[in-house]
Design an enzyme around this catalytic site. Structure first.
Site, short mmCIF file in Angstrom:
data_model
loop_
_atom_site.label_atom_id
_atom_site.label_comp_id
_atom_site.label_asym_id
_atom_site.label_seq_id
_atom_site.Cartn_x
_atom_site.Cartn_y
_atom_site.Cartn_z
N LEU A 1 -41.36 -36.83 98.11
CA LEU A 1 -42.38 -36.76 98.72
C LEU A 1 -43.38 -37.54 98.84
O LEU A 1 -43.12 -39.15 99.00
CB LEU A 1 -43.57 -35.67 97.90
CG LEU A 1 -43.56 -34.38 97.21
CD1 LEU A 1 -44.14 -33.65 96.33
CD2 LEU A 1 -42.79 -33.31 98.11
N LYS B 1 -46.36 -43.47 87.02
CA LYS B 1 -46.28 -43.04 88.11
C LYS B 1 -48.20 -43.35 88.77
O LYS B 1 -48.37 -43.07 89.38
CB LYS B 1 -46.16 -41.54 88.11
CG LYS B 1 -44.91 -41.46 88.35
CD LYS B 1 -44.02 -40.15 88.31
CE LYS B 1 -42.28 -40.29 88.51
NZ LYS B 1 -42.26 -38.42 88.50
#
Length: 814
Positions: free
Chosen positions: A612, A681
């Protein structure tokens, strides 16, 4: 009448000499032929080596002599197998004369330039005799003429200057009286006015042929060699190089001066004024078109005709404030070099007059420095100037073309291309004719520079990427498959040639500088070298290929620790691993700085959300001036898969096992379930948004039990999951009672970040997130109420590989 010259490789073997004789036979059917020949390939070097050994009192000169003798005797035996006694006697007598000369050098311990000229002349005298006798043996109408009886020079031994008045007179007189079809002449050799043996300089056989051609005003001079003309670059270093169809005299001289060995630079001068074309041909491929050198060959569409280089260059710099406004420094500098017979190849001077730097051959560097330091001893002692600065291990590269001056931006394209590959330029020179732009670079960068410039100026704008991939597990295999599948499409449509040059797993590593064959790459590991992280790095650096990209498809901390070393060597890094970017902020920032400093992209889109475009979207928002106020995200495809498949009809242990089996978790699922992976993340996203944070600053609300968290191994972890099934069922029941879905959510707002399991109500964008999908919502000044959402598969080998591939293509487009 035609003049043909054949070089050392053309007469270097029986097979090649027979090709020469075949060419001469075809030409002599319709024309009278003058054939100039070099020494047999390698013999001139052997003669010089034998002389040097003899001068050093090293009896190894005898072995060199025997090798020379054997080479010529073998040629006679193979070319004239019958009735060759008189030929062998002549060759043997000539070799006895050579042996006597070498013995004399050994005894008196003296090898003067005069003696050296006599020594090396034996090569051409022997080859021309053997070729003439071979022609006669095959019934050709041929005779040998000694060039020493025609070409008259001064006594400047090793590179004598021709007396054209006497030489032209001799040539015209001799060729006026002949009636045979083929005249064979030894190249390179000549005699002084007082009868001393001289030579015309290394490569002088070309010069001999040009002198003959000019004196007789022939229509064309042909130089036969082992390549099909002058190439756009050295084909040994640039595989895509191709022969130049037509080129001007000036361009040919520039290319030859700057290292193109096909033509000896002085060759052009005798034929230039008479506009006699020179045709470069290939003895081994006589039907190839070759290169024609003539007066008018400018192509307005192609400003660059060739790229070339000279190796073994030293750069010396004279500088100091005492030079400014004071005349005479340049005169003294170059007078000193001239007295020592040191040839200056490149000169450049700052407009401030503060410094002069010049390039010379490395072999002359120490002599030049010591002599110049002595010349300017007084100024140095008074600190008006600095001692001469010497830099070696350098080369000069040059782009050459008559039409550079008529095209804007050539130098800009040249230096931009070099700069993008972090090829450091030590000095630049461009003549007023604008026919040549030269730059001094490190020797180690020559191949990369030539290929970079050739790609920029001669190829159909196809950019070559050279990949080095560490980690060929599930994701790595998918990446290789995608590259193989898309190779032709990328080359045809995007003009990108993606090659995998190096591959490594935990045990073995393979390399192929021309690109690994991807149809059978796995089998090549059977014969591969033992894998080493440092060894892999060192090999990548040693290959020094343009547009090199290191791709990390591991979860190995030791690999991540080497990113800085790759970036420092101008090797781009594409990272699947989150380790580097979620390590200390200091290390993260250092890698960003190194990427900018060394013009080496550092991309890691797959660190967050696999394929993504999450990081890219965030960077675009920030770069466009938007301000991200908060981030809410489900960033673990693994955890999303687990909680989408866990219910009161399944057990948590089996769901996690399934996720691991299908490749949605790390080999150690504790990394995913502990929340540390999601914390890394959101940390990376916070840093990309300008936040200065450490992993310890992330609030991690774990849903695991103390027993889960304290497990010492993966097996023990799974046992605790079974034991604590009631805990997980309780979490599920609570969410179900409220008609909520369990999602592991990461949040960043007002400089703070946290991760944890949340009960998401119906209607929320996270509620219907299925399978292994990820979702990120960016709230910004431009998107204050309805966030910018990025959503899609956030785990799996295929999508992760495609994310890595996208980063690679992004580097190609920079």
């Amino acid at each position: 009448m035609k003049v043909l010259k054949f070089g050392g490789t053309s007469v270097g073997s029986t097979k090649n000499i027979n090709k020469v004789i075949s060419i001469l036979g075809a030409y002599s059917i319709t024309d009278q032929i003058i054939c100039v020949v070099s020494a047999v390939g390698g013999i001139t070097d052997r003669l010089l080596k034998a002389g040097t050994l003899a001068n050093q009192k090293d009896k190894g000169y005898v072995a060199e002599f025997e090798a020379i003798k054997k080479t010529h005797f073998n040629l006679v035996a193979e070319l004239i197998p019958k009735q060759n006694k008189s030929v062998l006697n002549h060759v043997e007598n000539t070799l006895l004369e050579l042996k006597s000369l070498l013995d004399g050098i050994y005894l008196i311990n003296e090898l003067s330039p005069k003696t050296s000229d006599k020594l090396v002349s034996f090569g051409e005298l022997l080859s021309s005799y053997i070729i003439t006798e071979t022609l006669k043996n095959q019934k050709a109408n041929a005779e040998l003429k000694n060039s020493q009886e025609l070409i008259v020079t001064n006594s400047n031994f090793t590179k004598a200057e021709v007396d054209y008045s006497l030489t032209n007179k001799n040539i015209k007189a001799y060729f006026k009286s002949i009636d045979h079809k083929i005249t064979v002449l030894p190249g390179f050799v000549s005699k002084s006015k007082i009868g001393e043996i001289t030579t015309l300089g290394r490569g002088g056989s070309d010069f001999t042929a040009a002198i003959i051609a000019a004196a007789l005003k022939v229509e064309q001079l042909e130089i036969w060699t082992d390549v099909s003309g002058m190439f756009t670059a050295n084909p040994k270093l640039v595989k895509q190089a191709f022969p130049i169809e037509k080129i001007s005299y000036q361009e040919a001289m520039e290319l030859s001066h700057f290292g193109a060995k096909v033509l000896y630079p002085p060759t052009v001068q005798p034929v230039f004024d008479l506009n006699i074309p020179i045709h470069i041909k290939n003895t081994l491929k006589p039907d190839d078109a070759g290169t024609i050198i003539s007066k008018n060959s400018t192509n307005n569409k192609a400003p660059i005709k060739g790229i070339t280089h000279i190796s073994n260059i030293a750069l010396l710099t004279l500088e100091g404030s005492g030079m400014v406004g004071i005349p005479g420094f340049s005169k003294r500098l170059f007078e000193t070099l001239a007295q020592e017979k040191i040839n200056v190849i490149l000169i450049t001077q700052a407009s401030s007059e503060h410094s002069i730097c010049f390039g010379i051959e490395t072999k002359d560097a120490e002599l030049a420095k010591n002599t110049l330091d002595a010349t300017f001893e007084n100024e140095i002692s008074l600190h008006k100037i600095n001692p001469i600065i010497l830099e070696d291990n350098l080369s000069i590269i040059a782009v050459i073309g008559d039409n550079i001056k008529n095209h804007q931006g050539v130098s800009g394209k040249m230096f931009s291309a070099l700069g993008k590959n972090n090829i450091n330029i030590r000095a630049i020179a461009q003549g007023a004719s604008e026919r040549n732009i030269s730059a001094v670079i490190a020797d180690k960068d020559v191949k990369k520079a030539l290929n970079t410039l050739h790609e920029r100026f001669f190829e159909v704008k196809t950019k070559q990427l050279n990949l080095f991939i560490t980690g060929v597990g599930n994701v790595g295999e998918k990446l290789i498959d995608q590259i193989e599948q898309q190779h032709n499409f990328l080359k045809k449509n995007l003009k990108i040639d993606v090659r995998i040059v190096g591959l490594a797993n935990s045990k073995k590593m393979i390399f192929n500088a021309e690109g690994i064959n991807l149809s059978n790459w796995a089998s090549q590991f059977h014969y591969a070298d033992k894998s080493s992280l440092k060894g892999f790095l060192n090999k990548v650096i040693a290959l020094n290929l343009r547009n090199s990209i290191f791709v990390d498809v591991t979860a190995n901390e030791a690999v991540a620790e080497l990113y800085a070393d790759y970036l420092k060597n101008s090797i781009a890094v594409v990272a699947c691993s989150k380790i580097a970017c979620s390590s200390t902020y200091e290390n993260y920032k250092n890698l960003q700085d190194l990427s900018l400093k060394y013009n080496a992209p550092f991309l890691y889109e797959t660190n967050v959300g696999a394929g993504l475009p999450i990081i890219n979207t965030l960077n675009n928002l920030v770069a466009s001036g938007d301000k991200v106020t908060s981030i809410q995200a489900v960033l673990s495809g693994s955890l999303n898969f687990v909680f989408n498949n866990f219910s009161d009809h399944t057990n948590f242990h089996d769901t996690v096992k399934r996720a691991q089996f299908e490749g949605y978790t790390e080999p150690d699922p504790r990394i995913d379930l502990s929340g540390i992976d999601v914390a890394r993340k959101i940390l990376i996203l916070a840093r990309e948004n300008g936040g200065i944070m450490e992993i310890e600053d992330i609030q991690n609300d774990s849903f695991l039990t103390p027993a889960n968290l304290e497990s010492k191994s993966v097996d023990e972890f799974y046992k605790t999951l079974k034991a604590d099934e009631a805990h997980f069922q309780k979490l599920y029941a609570s969410a179900k009672a409220k008609n909520c879905q369990l999602k592991y959510v990461a949040e960043f707002k007002k400089g703070k970040a946290k991760v944890g399991l949340r009960e998401i109500p119906e209607g929320h964008p996270f509620y219907n997130l299925e399978g292994k999908d990820n979702i990120v919502m960016f709230y910004t000044q431009r998107y204050p109420e309805q966030p910018l959402i990025v959503k899609g598969a956030g785990a799996g080998a295929d999508v992760t590989a495609s994310g890595l591939f996208a980063d690679i293509i992004q580097i190609a487009n920079k």
